[in-house]
Design a protein around this motif. Structure first.
Motif, PDB file in Angstrom:
ATOM      1  N   ARG A 160      10.647 -10.455 -19.466  1.00 43.11           N
ATOM      2  CA  ARG A 160      11.427 -10.338 -20.691  1.00 43.11           C
ATOM      3  C   ARG A 160      12.898 -10.099 -20.379  1.00 43.11           C
ATOM      4  O   ARG A 160      13.233  -9.393 -19.443  1.00 43.11           O
ATOM      5  N   GLU A 161      13.764 -10.671 -21.206  1.00 43.86           N
ATOM      6  CA  GLU A 161      15.191 -10.425 -21.058  1.00 43.86           C
ATOM      7  C   GLU A 161      15.473  -8.956 -21.340  1.00 43.86           C
ATOM      8  O   GLU A 161      15.041  -8.399 -22.343  1.00 43.86           O
ATOM      9  N   GLY A 162      16.191  -8.313 -20.452  1.00 44.49           N
ATOM     10  CA  GLY A 162      16.438  -6.889 -20.593  1.00 44.49           C
ATOM     11  C   GLY A 162      15.400  -6.034 -19.913  1.00 44.49           C
ATOM     12  O   GLY A 162      15.625  -4.846 -19.690  1.00 44.49           O
ATOM     13  N   GLY A 163      14.245  -6.625 -19.584  1.00 43.81           N
ATOM     14  CA  GLY A 163      13.225  -5.918 -18.809  1.00 43.81           C
ATOM     15  C   GLY A 163      12.363  -4.950 -19.577  1.00 43.81           C
ATOM     16  O   GLY A 163      11.478  -4.320 -19.002  1.00 43.81           O
ATOM     17  N   GLU A 164      12.574  -4.785 -20.918  1.00 43.70           N
ATOM     18  CA  GLU A 164      11.794  -3.834 -21.696  1.00 43.70           C
ATOM     19  C   GLU A 164      11.244  -4.507 -22.953  1.00 43.70           C
ATOM     20  O   GLU A 164      11.929  -5.305 -23.594  1.00 43.70           O
ATOM     21  N   LEU A 165      10.008  -4.166 -23.277  1.00 46.94           N
ATOM     22  CA  LEU A 165       9.347  -4.693 -24.468  1.00 46.94           C
ATOM     23  C   LEU A 165       8.865  -3.511 -25.301  1.00 46.94           C
ATOM     24  O   LEU A 165       7.976  -2.763 -24.887  1.00 46.94           O
ATOM     25  N   LEU A 166       9.470  -3.299 -26.478  1.00 47.04           N
ATOM     26  CA  LEU A 166       9.076  -2.206 -27.348  1.00 47.04           C
ATOM     27  C   LEU A 166       7.677  -2.457 -27.889  1.00 47.04           C
ATOM     28  O   LEU A 166       7.417  -3.466 -28.522  1.00 47.04           O
ATOM     29  N   PRO A 193       0.821  -1.206   0.000  1.00 45.11           N
ATOM     30  CA  PRO A 193       0.000   0.000   0.000  1.00 45.11           C
ATOM     31  C   PRO A 193       0.857   1.259   0.000  1.00 45.11           C
ATOM     32  O   PRO A 193       1.957   1.280   0.568  1.00 45.11           O
ATOM     33  N   GLU A 194       0.374   2.277  -0.655  1.00 43.80           N
ATOM     34  CA  GLU A 194       1.062   3.567  -0.758  1.00 43.80           C
ATOM     35  C   GLU A 194       2.383   3.489  -1.531  1.00 43.80           C
ATOM     36  O   GLU A 194       3.207   4.394  -1.447  1.00 43.80           O
ATOM     37  N   SER A 195       2.581   2.398  -2.270  1.00 46.89           N
ATOM     38  CA  SER A 195       3.796   2.260  -3.081  1.00 46.89           C
ATOM     39  C   SER A 195       3.419   2.165  -4.554  1.00 46.89           C
ATOM     40  O   SER A 195       2.280   1.835  -4.901  1.00 46.89           O
ATOM     41  N   TRP A 196       4.417   2.420  -5.400  1.00 49.72           N
ATOM     42  CA  TRP A 196       4.184   2.423  -6.826  1.00 49.72           C
ATOM     43  C   TRP A 196       5.128   1.458  -7.529  1.00 49.72           C
ATOM     44  O   TRP A 196       6.228   1.199  -7.052  1.00 49.72           O
ATOM     45  N   GLN A 197       4.667   0.944  -8.653  1.00 58.08           N
ATOM     46  CA  GLN A 197       5.458   0.000  -9.434  1.00 58.08           C
ATOM     47  C   GLN A 197       5.610   0.525 -10.864  1.00 58.08           C
ATOM     48  O   GLN A 197       4.615   0.864 -11.514  1.00 58.08           O
ATOM     49  N   PRO A 198       6.846   0.612 -11.394  1.00 55.37           N
ATOM     50  CA  PRO A 198       7.026   1.056 -12.778  1.00 55.37           C
ATOM     51  C   PRO A 198       6.323   0.110 -13.756  1.00 55.37           C
ATOM     52  O   PRO A 198       6.407  -1.110 -13.620  1.00 55.37           O
ATOM     53  N   TRP A 199       5.636   0.679 -14.726  1.00 55.55           N
ATOM     54  CA  TRP A 199       4.865  -0.098 -15.708  1.00 55.55           C
ATOM     55  C   TRP A 199       5.366   0.115 -17.138  1.00 55.55           C
ATOM     56  O   TRP A 199       5.387  -0.809 -17.937  1.00 55.55           O
ATOM     57  N   GLY A 200       5.761   1.345 -17.456  1.00 55.95           N
ATOM     58  CA  GLY A 200       6.194   1.626 -18.817  1.00 55.95           C
ATOM     59  C   GLY A 200       7.113   2.828 -18.877  1.00 55.95           C
ATOM     60  O   GLY A 200       7.216   3.607 -17.922  1.00 55.95           O
ATOM     61  N   CYS A 221       8.640  12.569 -32.030  1.00 61.80           N
ATOM     62  CA  CYS A 221       8.740  11.117 -32.128  1.00 61.80           C
ATOM     63  C   CYS A 221       8.605  10.486 -30.748  1.00 61.80           C
ATOM     64  O   CYS A 221       9.159  10.984 -29.771  1.00 61.80           O
ATOM     65  N   PHE A 222       7.880   9.392 -30.688  1.00 59.60           N
ATOM     66  CA  PHE A 222       7.605   8.702 -29.434  1.00 59.60           C
ATOM     67  C   PHE A 222       8.065   7.252 -29.542  1.00 59.60           C
ATOM     68  O   PHE A 222       7.863   6.594 -30.570  1.00 59.60           O
ATOM     69  N   ARG A 223       8.645   6.760 -28.461  1.00 62.79           N
ATOM     70  CA  ARG A 223       9.026   5.357 -28.364  1.00 62.79           C
ATOM     71  C   ARG A 223       8.581   4.855 -26.995  1.00 62.79           C
ATOM     72  O   ARG A 223       9.005   5.388 -25.962  1.00 62.79           O
ATOM     73  N   PHE A 224       7.702   3.839 -26.997  1.00 62.10           N
ATOM     74  CA  PHE A 224       7.123   3.360 -25.741  1.00 62.10           C
ATOM     75  C   PHE A 224       7.509   1.910 -25.483  1.00 62.10           C
ATOM     76  O   PHE A 224       7.369   1.051 -26.361  1.00 62.10           O
ATOM     77  N   HIS A 225       8.022   1.656 -24.278  1.00 64.46           N
ATOM     78  CA  HIS A 225       8.354   0.311 -23.825  1.00 64.46           C
ATOM     79  C   HIS A 225       7.485  -0.052 -22.627  1.00 64.46           C
ATOM     80  O   HIS A 225       7.273   0.783 -21.734  1.00 64.46           O
ATOM     81  N   VAL A 226       6.995  -1.275 -22.593  1.00 66.58           N
ATOM     82  CA  VAL A 226       6.431  -1.841 -21.367  1.00 66.58           C
ATOM     83  C   VAL A 226       7.581  -2.460 -20.586  1.00 66.58           C
ATOM     84  O   VAL A 226       8.454  -3.123 -21.156  1.00 66.58           O
ATOM     85  N   LEU A 227       7.616  -2.201 -19.286  1.00 69.45           N
ATOM     86  CA  LEU A 227       8.653  -2.763 -18.425  1.00 69.45           C
ATOM     87  C   LEU A 227       8.171  -4.113 -17.915  1.00 69.45           C
ATOM     88  O   LEU A 227       7.193  -4.197 -17.173  1.00 69.45           O
TER      89      LEU A 227
END
Length: 431
Positions: free
Chosen positions: A312-318, A280-287, A302-308
């Motif tokens: 996934r290997e590397g922790g990021e999904l384009l 509770p009262e904490s946050w988790q990175p999502w993207g 230009c925009f580039r969006f990754h889901v964290l």
């Protein structure tokens, strides 16, 4: 929340067999290689889509039925317009697929003329409005010229045309993001408040649950604002006032060396967060959303969006890379099929999200449309319009995270404006 009815019209499994072309008829291998085949996919009221059409060398081979060349997404008003009689004729609109040999353009200053092979048509009918899965056509069909000796078509086109229900939630920011507006859900003429936005520009360091991720800034004058843009933060609140999503700048938007704009070599970045279900009262990175400016005859943001994703290997999904007009704005979207058909997107293919881990708390999917966000260009009063696929939303909090992403996209248009340009008074006073 009640979704709006949308349908997805998909065209895929394309292939072509042509009599007289080696590989289809077994002619001599010394024959000149065939020209490339392309098709234009036309539906009234929508931009023309172009796709390559592979030549099928075997009479037994069938193109992959899961391979989608293009899709049109239709809402109720689109279907009504398509079913309405045209100005000079009484028939309804139709889907047309026109196949060509060769490509438009020029070579060494000489125009290249392409040849039309044939055309395939399907008329729009009232059954499109029923909202049920429907295969309109699947298989081979003769197109174009026919042989005089037996009347058989010289060319045969393979395709699959399918309708699928694709309901969406539609949301609208009621004012510009910097004025901390309400977000309403649109259902016909009804507007239902769902969220509220809290925009702040951090000037002093604050202690709060976001502090683990937040680097506070102490911008105190307009001169600093002209050299860097940082400390912008958005929180999305539900109707009870609880914060259910957030976005904040993690990498400041600053001019790159030798220029006065945010360049690709050093993009600004936002972190998109959702509440941590276990703490509770904490946050988790999502993207993570990165943005920069491309200079040219017409500047683009230009925009580039990754889901964290921990899975996934590397922790990021384009998931998306989009160029929008800096002057006019445009549509940011996450759509794993449409991404590959957009001329200004990255050349590398995007993977489809396969598990709930790829989209935080969202449901398993197999790709396709996820969300879209329409924003205005720099200096304009943008009120983002957001659409979300129903299958990605299991609760209000799922929708909220995309509202935070939409707010970050909208604010990035202003964050990427040239630094030597005078700051608009309306934007200055909105903080």
């Amino acid at each position: 929340m009640d979704p709006q009815a949308f349908i997805r019209l998909s065209i895929g499994s394309l292939g072509l067999r042509c009599a007289g072309i080696e590989g289809s008829t077994g002619r001599s291998r010394t024959q000149k290689p065939p020209s490339p085949f392309v098709c234009e996919i036309r539906l009234r009221g929508f931009p023309v889509q172009t796709s390559s059409v592979p030549l099928i060398s075997s009479t037994e081979a069938i193109p992959d039925v899961e391979n989608v060349a293009t899709s049109f997404y239709l809402e109720e008003s689109d279907l009504k317009a398509l079913l309405a009689p045209g100005c000079f004729y009484n028939t309804h609109a139709g889907l047309e697929i026109v196949v060509f040999s060769g490509r438009k353009g020029s070579h060494c200053g000489v125009g290249i003329k392409r040849q039309q092979i044939g055309i395939f048509k399907i008329q729009v009918s009232p059954e499109w409005q029923e909202g049920k899965p429907l295969t309109l056509f699947s298989g081979w069909i003769g197109i174009g010229k026919r042989k005089p000796e037996n009347g058989r078509a010289v060319a045969e086109l393979h395709l699959r045309v399918k309708l699928d229900p694709d309901p969406r939630y539609v949301f609208q920011f009621e004012d510009v993001t910097t004025l901390s507006p309400q977000i309403v859900q649109l259902q016909g003429s009804i507007k239902q408040p769902i969220f509220s936005v809290k925009f702040t520009k951090d000037r002093v360091s604050q202690i709060e649950p976001l502090s683990n991720y937040w680097c506070g800034s102490t911008i105190s004058d307009m001169e600093m604002e002209r050299r860097e843009r940082k400390g912008w933060k958005v929180k999305i609140h539900d109707l009870s006032g609880s914060a259910v999503a957030a976005a904040f700048i993690t990498t400041p938007f600053v001019p790159s060396s030798g220029c006065d704009w945010v360049a690709r070599s050093n993009p600004g970045a936002w972190l998109i967060l959702r509440p941590d279900a276990c703490r509770p009262e904490s946050w988790q990175p999502w993207g993570k959303l990165e943005a920069w400016r491309e200079r040219g005859l017409r500047d683009s943001v230009c925009f580039r969006f990754h889901v964290l994703s921990e899975a996934r290997e590397g922790g990021e999904l384009l998931m998306s890379e989009i160029f929008l007009s800096a002057e006019k704005g445009g549509e940011f979207f996450i759509d794993t099929e449409r991404h590959m058909r957009t001329a200004n997107t990255a050349a590398s293919p995007l993977p489809s999200p396969q598990s709930s881990g790829d989209f935080g708390a969202l449901t398993p999917v197999a790709g396709g449309f996820v969300m879209s966000c329409r924003v205005q260009g720099e200096g304009k009063r943008s009120k983002p319009l957001v659409q979300l696929a129903l299958r990605h939303v299991t609760c209000v909090e799922d929708a909220a995270i995309f509202m935070a992403l939409a707010a970050a996209v909208d604010l990035s248009i202003e964050a990427c404006r040239p630094f030597r340009r005078k700051i608009r008074r309306a934007f200055r006073h909105s903080f």
